[in-house]
Design a protein around this motif. Sequence first.
Motif, PDB file in Angstrom:
ATOM      1  N   TYR A 207       0.833  -1.201   0.000  1.00 23.53           N
ATOM      2  CA  TYR A 207       0.000   0.000   0.000  1.00 23.53           C
ATOM      3  C   TYR A 207       0.869   1.254   0.000  1.00 23.53           C
ATOM      4  N   LEU A 208       1.940   1.212   0.765  1.00 21.69           N
ATOM      5  CA  LEU A 208       2.823   2.368   0.876  1.00 21.69           C
ATOM      6  C   LEU A 208       3.490   2.695  -0.454  1.00 21.69           C
ATOM      7  N   VAL A 209       3.850   1.688  -1.218  1.00 20.02           N
ATOM      8  CA  VAL A 209       4.571   1.892  -2.474  1.00 20.02           C
ATOM      9  C   VAL A 209       3.623   2.085  -3.652  1.00 20.02           C
ATOM     10  N   TYR A 210       2.498   1.361  -3.655  1.00 17.53           N
ATOM     11  CA  TYR A 210       1.642   1.329  -4.843  1.00 17.53           C
ATOM     12  C   TYR A 210       0.997   2.674  -5.165  1.00 17.53           C
ATOM     13  N   PHE A 211       0.372   3.309  -4.181  1.00 17.55           N
ATOM     14  CA  PHE A 211      -0.421   4.489  -4.483  1.00 17.55           C
ATOM     15  C   PHE A 211       0.407   5.676  -4.978  1.00 17.55           C
ATOM     16  N   PRO A 212       1.592   5.962  -4.444  1.00 11.42           N
ATOM     17  CA  PRO A 212       2.401   7.015  -5.065  1.00 11.42           C
ATOM     18  C   PRO A 212       2.761   6.708  -6.515  1.00 11.42           C
ATOM     19  N   LEU A 213       3.087   5.451  -6.816  1.00  8.74           N
ATOM     20  CA  LEU A 213       3.395   5.079  -8.187  1.00  8.74           C
ATOM     21  C   LEU A 213       2.165   5.197  -9.083  1.00  8.74           C
ATOM     22  N   ARG A 214       1.046   4.717  -8.586  1.00  5.50           N
ATOM     23  CA  ARG A 214      -0.199   4.771  -9.353  1.00  5.50           C
ATOM     24  C   ARG A 214      -0.582   6.214  -9.660  1.00  5.50           C
ATOM     25  N   ASN A 215      -0.534   7.056  -8.646  1.00  5.55           N
ATOM     26  CA  ASN A 215      -0.948   8.439  -8.831  1.00  5.55           C
ATOM     27  C   ASN A 215      -0.023   9.189  -9.786  1.00  5.55           C
ATOM     28  N   ALA A 216       1.253   8.869  -9.759  1.00  6.37           N
ATOM     29  CA  ALA A 216       2.190   9.514 -10.694  1.00  6.37           C
ATOM     30  C   ALA A 216       1.843   9.137 -12.134  1.00  6.37           C
ATOM     31  N   VAL A 217       1.512   7.882 -12.359  1.00  9.99           N
ATOM     32  CA  VAL A 217       1.135   7.441 -13.704  1.00  9.99           C
ATOM     33  C   VAL A 217      -0.190   8.062 -14.121  1.00  9.99           C
ATOM     34  N   VAL A 218      -1.163   8.094 -13.191  1.00  9.98           N
ATOM     35  CA  VAL A 218      -2.479   8.649 -13.498  1.00  9.98           C
ATOM     36  C   VAL A 218      -2.385  10.132 -13.851  1.00  9.98           C
ATOM     37  N   LYS A 219      -1.605  10.885 -13.099  1.00  8.71           N
ATOM     38  CA  LYS A 219      -1.448  12.313 -13.381  1.00  8.71           C
ATOM     39  C   LYS A 219      -0.824  12.540 -14.746  1.00  8.71           C
ATOM     40  N   LYS A 220       0.111  11.680 -15.117  1.00 13.85           N
ATOM     41  CA  LYS A 220       0.733  11.793 -16.429  1.00 13.85           C
ATOM     42  C   LYS A 220      -0.274  11.512 -17.536  1.00 13.85           C
ATOM     43  N   ILE A 221      -1.095  10.482 -17.343  1.00  9.36           N
ATOM     44  CA  ILE A 221      -2.110  10.136 -18.345  1.00  9.36           C
ATOM     45  C   ILE A 221      -3.134  11.258 -18.474  1.00  9.36           C
ATOM     46  N   ASN A 222      -3.601  11.767 -17.340  1.00  8.87           N
ATOM     47  CA  ASN A 222      -4.590  12.846 -17.383  1.00  8.87           C
ATOM     48  C   ASN A 222      -4.036  14.095 -18.055  1.00  8.87           C
ATOM     49  N   LYS A 223      -2.767  14.377 -17.824  1.00  7.03           N
ATOM     50  CA  LYS A 223      -2.150  15.558 -18.443  1.00  7.03           C
ATOM     51  C   LYS A 223      -2.036  15.393 -19.948  1.00  7.03           C
ATOM     52  N   ASN A 224      -1.720  14.175 -20.391  1.00  7.08           N
ATOM     53  CA  ASN A 224      -1.577  13.917 -21.822  1.00  7.08           C
ATOM     54  C   ASN A 224      -2.918  13.991 -22.553  1.00  7.08           C
ATOM     55  N   ARG A 225      -4.003  13.838 -21.808  1.00  8.26           N
ATOM     56  CA  ARG A 225      -5.326  13.923 -22.431  1.00  8.26           C
ATOM     57  C   ARG A 225      -5.745  15.371 -22.693  1.00  8.26           C
ATOM     58  N   GLU A 226      -5.039  16.309 -22.110  1.00 10.09           N
ATOM     59  CA  GLU A 226      -5.338  17.714 -22.341  1.00 10.09           C
ATOM     60  C   GLU A 226      -4.680  18.183 -23.648  1.00 10.09           C
ATOM     61  N   ASN A 227      -5.069  19.406 -24.065  1.00  9.00           N
ATOM     62  CA  ASN A 227      -4.510  20.006 -25.280  1.00  9.00           C
ATOM     63  C   ASN A 227      -4.693  19.107 -26.501  1.00  9.00           C
ATOM     64  N   LYS A 228      -5.891  18.602 -26.674  1.00  3.81           N
ATOM     65  CA  LYS A 228      -6.183  17.724 -27.791  1.00  3.81           C
ATOM     66  C   LYS A 228      -7.223  18.355 -28.711  1.00  3.81           C
ATOM     67  N   TRP A 229      -7.186  17.915 -29.934  1.00  6.55           N
ATOM     68  CA  TRP A 229      -8.230  18.295 -30.870  1.00  6.55           C
ATOM     69  C   TRP A 229      -9.503  17.536 -30.537  1.00  6.55           C
TER      70      TRP A 229
END
Length: 248
Positions: A207-229
């Motif tokens: 639990y201690l390791v997973y959620f920081p890693l998960r959230n870092a990946v999720v934030k990257k994915i959400n950011k890449n979804r912005e600025n799109k046609w």
Amino acid sequence: MLGLNSLLIPAQENNLPGDTLAPLPQQRTIPVIEYSFQPRQLILPASLITVGAIGTAIDGMNDFHLFKRNKRDKQIRIDDYLEWGMLGWVFVCDLIGEEKHHFADQFFILLLAEGFNAGMVRGLKKWVNEPRPDGGPHSFPSGHTSNVFLGAHLAYKEFKDTNMWLACSGYAVGAFVGFTRIYNNRHWLTDVISGAGFGILSVELAYLVYFPLRNAVVKKINKNRENKWMVAPAVTPYGGGLSLVYTF
């Protein structure tokens, strides 16, 4: 915002009276899950591991038996199935109660916890090389017990806030498996105690390791979804077409 209407189509008589523009589909984002770790969560597993380690290190402690077992007594084999079956206990509980996290998160936490557990338990078995009660090698700590308590503690973490009976149900199975390991003359009591501690510790570390890693990946994915046609249909009483939108 840049809007562009094109590919106009002749209007029909039953078109809407006013100008309308179909709403643009919204981008769905993956939620970020915050996890708060508290050091006191390590007290229980650390205590169990310490008690088992001290008992193993002190000469004569491993000679303590809860009962005497004759070699002709039939062994209990269900512990071999429960060792791995209990890893899926949290998913069984998902069908009954209200879990805290999505089953996909539970699956990845389970994989991470099992990795921690296998590394610690197997490494110690080879390093300590404690003889088993029946004469076999690699007694400390109990791998069966650690795997069962891993599954039990994962269910506890997921259901402790909604259904305490369901959350604690796995611990009863873990205690039974620990009993069978001693009854089958495969482990000392200290092996079982430490095994339970390592199973619980593995989940807490996951639990201690997973959620920081998960959230870092999720934030990257959400950011890449912005600025799109984005393209959406445009409908007016005078015709129709497409609306082309780009967010800077």
